[in-house]
Motif scaffolding. Structure first.
Motif, PDB file in Angstrom:
ATOM      1  N   SER A  59       0.838  -1.199   0.000  1.00 46.04           N
ATOM      2  CA  SER A  59       0.000   0.000   0.000  1.00 46.04           C
ATOM      3  C   SER A  59       0.873   1.250   0.000  1.00 46.04           C
ATOM      4  CB  SER A  59      -0.899   0.005   1.235  1.00 46.04           C
ATOM      5  OG  SER A  59      -1.499   1.274   1.408  1.00 46.04           O
ATOM      6  N   THR A  60       0.382   2.307  -0.661  1.00 43.70           N
ATOM      7  CA  THR A  60       1.090   3.589  -0.599  1.00 43.70           C
ATOM      8  C   THR A  60       1.151   4.110   0.844  1.00 43.70           C
ATOM      9  OG1 THR A  60      -0.974   4.735  -1.132  1.00 43.70           O
ATOM     10  CG2 THR A  60       0.533   4.274  -2.956  1.00 43.70           C
ATOM     11  N   TRP A  61       0.216   3.663   1.692  1.00 44.69           N
ATOM     12  CA  TRP A  61       0.239   4.077   3.096  1.00 44.69           C
ATOM     13  C   TRP A  61       1.516   3.602   3.782  1.00 44.69           C
ATOM     14  CZ3 TRP A  61      -2.665   7.713   5.068  1.00 44.69           C
ATOM     15  CH2 TRP A  61      -3.942   7.943   4.539  1.00 44.69           C
ATOM     16  N   LEU A  62       2.034   2.469   3.363  1.00 42.82           N
ATOM     17  CA  LEU A  62       3.222   1.925   4.015  1.00 42.82           C
ATOM     18  C   LEU A  62       4.434   2.829   3.785  1.00 42.82           C
ATOM     19  CD1 LEU A  62       4.093  -0.609   5.667  1.00 42.82           C
ATOM     20  CD2 LEU A  62       4.987  -1.540   3.524  1.00 42.82           C
ATOM     21  N   THR A  63       4.452   3.520   2.669  1.00 41.63           N
ATOM     22  CA  THR A  63       5.606   4.377   2.364  1.00 41.63           C
ATOM     23  C   THR A  63       5.718   5.549   3.327  1.00 41.63           C
ATOM     24  OG1 THR A  63       4.394   5.779   0.787  1.00 41.63           O
ATOM     25  CG2 THR A  63       5.393   3.756  -0.075  1.00 41.63           C
ATOM     26  N   LYS A  64       4.672   5.805   4.088  1.00 35.52           N
ATOM     27  CA  LYS A  64       4.705   6.892   5.074  1.00 35.52           C
ATOM     28  C   LYS A  64       5.346   6.464   6.388  1.00 35.52           C
ATOM     29  CE  LYS A  64       0.410   8.710   3.069  1.00 35.52           C
ATOM     30  NZ  LYS A  64       1.059   9.774   2.285  1.00 35.52           N
ATOM     31  N   LEU A  65       5.580   5.161   6.543  1.00 33.34           N
ATOM     32  CA  LEU A  65       6.214   4.646   7.760  1.00 33.34           C
ATOM     33  C   LEU A  65       7.721   4.522   7.557  1.00 33.34           C
ATOM     34  CD1 LEU A  65       3.739   1.802   8.810  1.00 33.34           C
ATOM     35  CD2 LEU A  65       3.668   4.232   9.388  1.00 33.34           C
ATOM     36  N   LYS A  66       8.478   4.697   8.620  1.00 33.02           N
ATOM     37  CA  LYS A  66       9.936   4.637   8.521  1.00 33.02           C
ATOM     38  C   LYS A  66      10.427   3.285   8.037  1.00 33.02           C
ATOM     39  CE  LYS A  66      11.068   8.157  11.992  1.00 33.02           C
ATOM     40  NZ  LYS A  66      11.770   8.435  13.272  1.00 33.02           N
ATOM     41  N   CYS A  67       9.705   2.217   8.371  1.00 33.64           N
ATOM     42  CA  CYS A  67      10.158   0.886   7.992  1.00 33.64           C
ATOM     43  C   CYS A  67      10.179   0.686   6.479  1.00 33.64           C
ATOM     44  CB  CYS A  67       9.295  -0.186   8.642  1.00 33.64           C
ATOM     45  SG  CYS A  67       7.568  -0.172   8.121  1.00 33.64           S
ATOM     46  N   TRP A  68       9.439   1.514   5.742  1.00 32.83           N
ATOM     47  CA  TRP A  68       9.390   1.356   4.290  1.00 32.83           C
ATOM     48  C   TRP A  68      10.776   1.465   3.666  1.00 32.83           C
ATOM     49  CZ3 TRP A  68       7.557  -0.770   0.293  1.00 32.83           C
ATOM     50  CH2 TRP A  68       7.860  -0.293  -0.982  1.00 32.83           C
ATOM     51  N   GLN A  69      11.609   2.361   4.162  1.00 33.26           N
ATOM     52  CA  GLN A  69      12.934   2.533   3.583  1.00 33.26           C
ATOM     53  C   GLN A  69      13.755   1.250   3.709  1.00 33.26           C
ATOM     54  OE1 GLN A  69      13.576   5.081   1.715  1.00 33.26           O
ATOM     55  NE2 GLN A  69      11.570   5.932   2.269  1.00 33.26           N
ATOM     56  N   ASP A  70      13.628   0.565   4.840  1.00 27.84           N
ATOM     57  CA  ASP A  70      14.345  -0.698   5.019  1.00 27.84           C
ATOM     58  C   ASP A  70      13.782  -1.783   4.106  1.00 27.84           C
ATOM     59  OD1 ASP A  70      16.214  -0.306   7.480  1.00 27.84           O
ATOM     60  OD2 ASP A  70      14.321   0.603   8.083  1.00 27.84           O
ATOM     61  N   ILE A  71      12.458  -1.834   4.003  1.00 32.72           N
ATOM     62  CA  ILE A  71      11.832  -2.827   3.135  1.00 32.72           C
ATOM     63  C   ILE A  71      12.218  -2.571   1.679  1.00 32.72           C
ATOM     64  CG2 ILE A  71       9.627  -3.678   2.257  1.00 32.72           C
ATOM     65  CD1 ILE A  71       8.452  -3.089   5.059  1.00 32.72           C
ATOM     66  N   ARG A  72      12.092  -1.321   1.232  1.00 27.66           N
ATOM     67  CA  ARG A  72      12.412  -0.973  -0.158  1.00 27.66           C
ATOM     68  C   ARG A  72      13.874  -1.283  -0.478  1.00 27.66           C
ATOM     69  NH1 ARG A  72      15.015   2.993  -2.314  1.00 27.66           N
ATOM     70  NH2 ARG A  72      15.097   4.129  -0.332  1.00 27.66           N
ATOM     71  N   ALA A 130      17.339 -20.464  -1.710  1.00 24.60           N
ATOM     72  CA  ALA A 130      16.792 -19.103  -1.647  1.00 24.60           C
ATOM     73  C   ALA A 130      17.776 -18.155  -0.974  1.00 24.60           C
ATOM     74  CB  ALA A 130      15.462 -19.100  -0.892  1.00 24.60           C
ATOM     75  N   SER A 131      17.588 -16.873  -1.256  1.00 19.00           N
ATOM     76  CA  SER A 131      18.323 -15.831  -0.545  1.00 19.00           C
ATOM     77  C   SER A 131      17.495 -15.399   0.658  1.00 19.00           C
ATOM     78  CB  SER A 131      18.568 -14.630  -1.464  1.00 19.00           C
ATOM     79  OG  SER A 131      19.366 -14.990  -2.572  1.00 19.00           O
ATOM     80  N   ILE A 132      18.067 -15.494   1.848  1.00 20.05           N
ATOM     81  CA  ILE A 132      17.373 -15.074   3.061  1.00 20.05           C
ATOM     82  C   ILE A 132      17.857 -13.666   3.407  1.00 20.05           C
ATOM     83  CG2 ILE A 132      16.774 -15.671   5.431  1.00 20.05           C
ATOM     84  CD1 ILE A 132      16.040 -17.835   3.377  1.00 20.05           C
ATOM     85  N   CYS A 133      16.958 -12.697   3.325  1.00 19.03           N
ATOM     86  CA  CYS A 133      17.315 -11.291   3.518  1.00 19.03           C
ATOM     87  C   CYS A 133      16.657 -10.769   4.790  1.00 19.03           C
ATOM     88  CB  CYS A 133      16.857 -10.447   2.330  1.00 19.03           C
ATOM     89  SG  CYS A 133      17.483 -11.035   0.742  1.00 19.03           S
ATOM     90  N   ARG A 134      17.444 -10.142   5.637  1.00 16.88           N
ATOM     91  CA  ARG A 134      16.919  -9.615   6.897  1.00 16.88           C
ATOM     92  C   ARG A 134      16.535  -8.151   6.730  1.00 16.88           C
ATOM     93  NH1 ARG A 134      20.343 -12.595  11.732  1.00 16.88           N
ATOM     94  NH2 ARG A 134      22.039 -13.275  10.410  1.00 16.88           N
ATOM     95  N   VAL A 135      15.346  -7.820   7.237  1.00 16.47           N
ATOM     96  CA  VAL A 135      14.805  -6.463   7.129  1.00 16.47           C
ATOM     97  C   VAL A 135      14.713  -5.848   8.513  1.00 16.47           C
ATOM     98  CG1 VAL A 135      12.920  -5.032   6.284  1.00 16.47           C
ATOM     99  CG2 VAL A 135      13.432  -7.200   5.148  1.00 16.47           C
ATOM    100  N   GLY A 136      15.405  -4.750   8.713  1.00 18.98           N
ATOM    101  CA  GLY A 136      15.351  -4.060   9.994  1.00 18.98           C
ATOM    102  C   GLY A 136      14.248  -3.013  10.032  1.00 18.98           C
ATOM    103  N   GLY A 137      14.079  -2.430  11.185  1.00 21.80           N
ATOM    104  CA  GLY A 137      13.168  -1.300  11.327  1.00 21.80           C
ATOM    105  C   GLY A 137      11.693  -1.606  11.299  1.00 21.80           C
ATOM    106  N   ILE A 138      11.304  -2.882  11.485  1.00 20.12           N
ATOM    107  CA  ILE A 138       9.876  -3.200  11.355  1.00 20.12           C
ATOM    108  C   ILE A 138       9.165  -3.385  12.695  1.00 20.12           C
ATOM    109  CG2 ILE A 138      10.296  -4.288   9.110  1.00 20.12           C
ATOM    110  CD1 ILE A 138       9.507  -6.959  10.573  1.00 20.12           C
TER     111      ILE A 138
END
Length: 273
Positions: free
Chosen positions: A13-26, A246-254
């Motif tokens: 959702s575009t709403w998620l981009t308003k949260l700080k965690c989006w930068q880590d996910i992206r 698979a590649s296991i990728c860790r996402v911070g900030g969530i």
């Protein structure tokens, strides 16, 4: 049935981009070269719950998205079909059902679907037999019902069990803190699948270790939380062994997402297109 292993793009959702965690996910998605897109017109960022469920490459199931936890907050309900139509997927077909459901309570396997028995509570106007018949009609697959973990108010299955492929499922670490419930789940699931259980043998477990089963898988990339707790490396090692290709990728900030009751799978909608 299109499983996570067959998906090749993920939407948020575009709403998620308003949260700080989006930068880590992206950033994680881009580093892993996972194609992603944004959904316009959503009422919140828990897109897994309201978006249509992809069954085949060009067919989707749309249910009635009116879960009991939104009865007092109707403004948060989103029309998932309208979101799908805005994406303009070619030749897409939507099969509609009157079943009340949310996507967090659906785990797709090759020839079956796993759900918790909360689906019966949400559809009390129908007999259980009729609910099962309708679910199997729209999904074109066997439906496996497991007990609802009542510590999780939403009745979702994606915080309990995930499909690993080849008839194998992964169960979260109930054996660490609810062994009798774990036995009940294993007994139910083992009639159909080979069951593997996560485990974090710690005296003081983190209250967020449920988030590791709520990973996001897009094809051969698995995104898991990166949390500051002892379970993090344990979870990484276990997922690494379970997904050797698979590649296991860790996402911070969530952690802000986890405090709101959801994880990476909850805020995502992965498809094969």
């Amino acid at each position: 049935m299109v499983t996570d292993q067959e998906t090749n793009k993920v939407y948020f959702s575009t709403w998620l981009t308003k949260l700080k965690c989006w930068q880590d996910i992206r950033m994680t998605l881009e580093q892993a070269r996972v194609p992603y897109g944004l959904l316009e017109g959503t009422q919140d960022y828990w897109v897994r719950d309201f978006m249509p469920i992809q069954v085949t490459r060009n067919s989707y199931v749309q249910y009635v998205y009116n879960p009991d936890y939104l009865h007092t907050s109707p403004d948060y309900r989103t029309d998932g079909v309208a979101c799908l139509e805005r994406l303009c997927f070619p030749d897409s077909k939507v099969v509609k059902t009157d079943i009340v459901l949310d996507g967090g309570n659906v785990i797709k396997c090759d020839d079956s679907v796993i759900m918790t028995n909360k689906v019966f509570l949400e559809n009390r106007q129908w007999s259980k037999a009729k609910v099962m018949d309708e679910l199997e009609r729209v999904f074109g697959a066997e439906v496996i019902i497991i007990p609802w973990d009542h510590h999780e108010r939403y009745g979702h299955v994606d915080g309990m069990v995930r499909y690993l492929g080849d008839g194998r499922v992964l169960l979260t670490n109930y054996g660490d803190f609810a062994p009798e419930f774990a036995k009940e789940l294993v007994k139910t699931l083992s009639h159909k699948y080979d069951v593997t259980e996560l485990s974090y043998p710690l005296q003081k477990p983190s209250s967020y270790n449920w988030a590791y089963i709520n990973y996001l898988q897009v094809g051969k990339v698995v995104l898991m939380p990166k949390l500051d707790d002892p379970e993090n490396d344990m979870a990484y090692e276990q997922l690494h062994n379970l997904f050797p290709d698979a590649s296991i990728c860790r996402v911070g900030g969530i952690k802000p997402l986890l405090r709101r009751g959801g994880g990476l799978n909850c805020v995502s909608w992965n498809v094969c297109n």
